[in-house]
Design an enzyme around this catalytic site. Structure first.
Site, mmCIF file in Angstrom:
data_model
loop_
_atom_site.group_PDB
_atom_site.id
_atom_site.type_symbol
_atom_site.label_atom_id
_atom_site.label_comp_id
_atom_site.label_asym_id
_atom_site.label_seq_id
_atom_site.Cartn_x
_atom_site.Cartn_y
_atom_site.Cartn_z
ATOM 1 N N CYS A 105 77.355 -0.958 26.037
ATOM 2 C CA CYS A 105 78.737 -1.388 26.314
ATOM 3 C C CYS A 105 79.276 -2.209 25.150
ATOM 4 C CB CYS A 105 78.838 -2.179 27.620
ATOM 5 S SG CYS A 105 78.286 -1.259 29.046
ATOM 6 N N HIS A 122 80.876 -7.348 23.515
ATOM 7 C CA HIS A 122 80.711 -6.434 24.659
ATOM 8 C C HIS A 122 82.111 -5.973 25.080
ATOM 9 C CE1 HIS A 122 80.002 -5.384 28.921
ATOM 10 N NE2 HIS A 122 78.731 -5.240 28.596
ATOM 11 N N ASP A 176 81.832 -15.910 25.571
ATOM 12 C CA ASP A 176 81.188 -15.000 26.514
ATOM 13 C C ASP A 176 79.714 -15.379 26.516
ATOM 14 O OD1 ASP A 176 79.729 -12.976 27.619
ATOM 15 O OD2 ASP A 176 80.766 -11.344 26.583
ATOM 16 N N GLN A 235 74.844 -13.542 27.669
ATOM 17 C CA GLN A 235 73.472 -13.399 27.148
ATOM 18 C C GLN A 235 72.872 -14.727 26.704
ATOM 19 O OE1 GLN A 235 71.720 -10.830 27.508
ATOM 20 N NE2 GLN A 235 73.275 -9.289 27.957
HETATM 21 N N1 C6P Z 1 75.683 -6.676 29.432
HETATM 22 C C1 C6P Z 1 73.751 -5.301 28.951
HETATM 23 O O1 C6P Z 1 72.877 -4.499 29.256
HETATM 24 P P1 C6P Z 1 78.871 -8.303 33.759
HETATM 25 O O2 C6P Z 1 78.707 -6.804 33.830
HETATM 26 O O3 C6P Z 1 80.268 -8.736 34.060
HETATM 27 O O4 C6P Z 1 77.840 -9.047 34.535
HETATM 28 O O5 C6P Z 1 78.560 -8.711 32.235
HETATM 29 C C2 C6P Z 1 79.291 -8.101 31.200
HETATM 30 C C3 C6P Z 1 78.797 -8.575 29.881
HETATM 31 C C4 C6P Z 1 79.625 -9.351 29.099
HETATM 32 N N2 C6P Z 1 79.221 -9.849 27.937
HETATM 33 C C5 C6P Z 1 77.993 -9.617 27.441
HETATM 34 C C6 C6P Z 1 77.579 -10.229 26.146
HETATM 35 C C7 C6P Z 1 77.104 -8.832 28.180
HETATM 36 O O6 C6P Z 1 75.882 -8.611 27.702
HETATM 37 C C8 C6P Z 1 77.513 -8.273 29.418
HETATM 38 C C9 C6P Z 1 76.617 -7.361 30.188
HETATM 39 C C10 C6P Z 1 74.679 -5.815 30.024
HETATM 40 O O7 C6P Z 1 73.859 -5.719 27.807
HETATM 41 C C11 C6P Z 1 75.256 -4.709 30.849
HETATM 42 S S1 C6P Z 1 76.348 -3.680 29.946
#
Ligand code: C6P
Length: 422
Positions: free
Chosen positions: A380, A139, A216, A219
């Site tokens: 993203c 991401h 990370d 998910q």
């Molecule tokens: N993915 C998706 O629809 P935040 O925005 O900080 O809560 O999370 C960011 C983020 C980081 N790593 C991974 C693997 C993610 O999936 C996400 C967020 C959402 O897939 C919104 S783009």
């Protein structure tokens, strides 16, 4: 002697011990609404999951009874707020089995947690010629902070390749893990493909070379048991809003020995011990990394979400989602012209796909008319889209409240899409 009290039946388990998703759904008020005159089918939990009543009530209770600033007041409300906030930290510690609450730093979410490490750890540990090793499926939150840190240090960001199924090419990854590698940062589960990465092998290989590993976990956290001691990762980042808690709260777990050596990354109230115009001294862990008034309500909501997930049973939720994943994968794969993007052997309940001749945004728009929420776009994760020659996919993702009926509605909705574009 009195007979032992009869054990109360677990409301969330059926006779076979499987998750009763229909019962779970009753805890989520938003699932009662309609969209475009149709009952909502929410298949976008990977973007943001919905909140159960227990979480909504916990934050409302805090706001209506105990709200005040934390760590600052001698008055009762401030002490109550501080106790609840720090109790939330302890809940998170227990949930991910960290050794100490001081290893749990509250952040706005995964993005801020990774930025904290890239800025603070990267700012002091990276030098010219060093390398940070990631993968092609990250991401943007696990790419851009490292680009910034590498640019500042004169270091290089390297990405490990993927197989056509969306798995990490482990052999190639191990070759890239070289003497210049100073940090390995990778997703535990990919948001765009659903792949669960072989993090145990990655961490063992990195540690053999003395290289720390950041996972990370955005998910993964709501979909499998996460034990940071068992994983032996050095940093683990996740967001509350992907695990049934409110937005604006997240966590960075850090191994204490690493956190201790890291300088603060933001300055302000609460992160100091003393301040003069010439000089400041900094607070203990974890508060050293929590400048300013934190998201107290969010942390309390996160603790309630943890209690909720534990009441459902984390393994039971994971098994439920895996059942839905298998079912939906088989049924979607049978649709003419539908291509699954990401067919790793180990997957979380995320299904990315394209439909021949239909732009993913059109799929999303038509499904929305049917009351079905999915995500479309690059998620993203533009490098992984480019890697597979795609601009976008449609993505359905499941949570504890997802059901077979949701999958049936999705299939009917896709049939409608195919009719419109026939
Ligand atoms: N993915 C998706 O629809 P935040 O925005 O900080 O809560 O999370 C960011 C983020 C980081 N790593 C991974 C693997 C993610 O999936 C996400 C967020 C959402 O897939 C919104 S783009």
């Amino acid at each position: 002697m009195n007979a032992p009290p009869a054990r109360l039946a677990d409301p969330y388990a059926d006779a076979e011990g499987r998750l009763r998703a229909e019962r779970v759904r009753a805890d989520f008020p938003i699932l009662e609404r309609e969209v475009h005159g149709r009952p909502l089918v929410y298949l976008d939990s990977a973007a943001s999951s919905q909140q159960p009543r227990a979480v909504l009530e916990a934050t409302e209770h805090y706001a209506t009874t105990s709200h005040a600033n934390v760590h600052r007041g001698v008055h009762t409300l401030s002490q109550e707020a501080t106790a609840a906030f720090e109790a939330a930290r302890e809940s998170v510690r227990r949930f991910i089995n960290a050794r100490k609450p001081s290893e749990i730093i509250f952040t706005r979410g995964t993005t801020e947690a990774i930025n904290l490490v890239a800025r603070s750890w990267g700012g002091t540990q990276l030098a010219a010629g060093d390398e940070v090793l990631i993968t092609y499926l990250e991401h943007h939150a696990n790419i851009v902070p490292w680009q910034l840190a590498c640019a500042a240090a004169g270091a290089r960001l390297i990405a490990a390749p993927l197989t056509p199924a969306g798995e990490l090419e482990l052999g190639a990854f191990l070759e890239l893990l070289g003497p210049r590698t100073k940090m390995v940062a990778l997703a535990h589960v990919s948001n765009a493909l659903g792949t669960t990465l072989p993090v145990a092998q990655v961490i063992a290989a990195a540690h053999e070379r003395g290289v720390p590993v950041l996972l990370d976990g955005a998910q993964a956290i709501a979909h499998q048991r996460v034990d940071v001691q068992q994983l032996d990762c050095d940093f683990y980042a996740f967001s509350g809003h992907k695990m049934y808690a409110p937005t604006g709260i997240g966590v960075l777990y850090g191994r204490e020995s690493l956190l201790r050596a890291m300088p603060p990354w933001q300055g302000g109230g609460d992160m100091i011990l003393s301040v003069s115009i010439a000089h400041s001294t900094y607070n203990e862990l974890p508060w050293r990394f929590e400048a300013g008034t934190p998201n107290i309500s969010g942390a309390i909501g996160l603790a309630a979400a943890i209690d909720y997930l534990e009441a459902l049973g984390r393994d039971r939720v994971a098994a439920h989602e895996q059942r839905l994943l298998l079912l939906a994968t088989a049924q979607l794969a049978a649709i003419p012209g539908l291509q699954l993007i990401g067919t790793a052997r180990e997957k979380a309940a995320v299904i990315s796909f394209t439909l021949r001749g239909v732009h993913p945004h059109d799929i999303g728009t038509i499904l929305d008319q049917e009351g079905i929420a999915i995500r479309t776009g690059h998620h993203c994760a533009m490098p992984v889209m480019t890697y597979y020659g795609l601009a976008a996919t449609a993505r359905a993702s499941f949570g504890c409240y997802s059901t077979e009926a949701d999958i049936e509605r999705l299939l009917a909705g896709l049939e409608r899409v195919r009719e419109v574009f026939a």
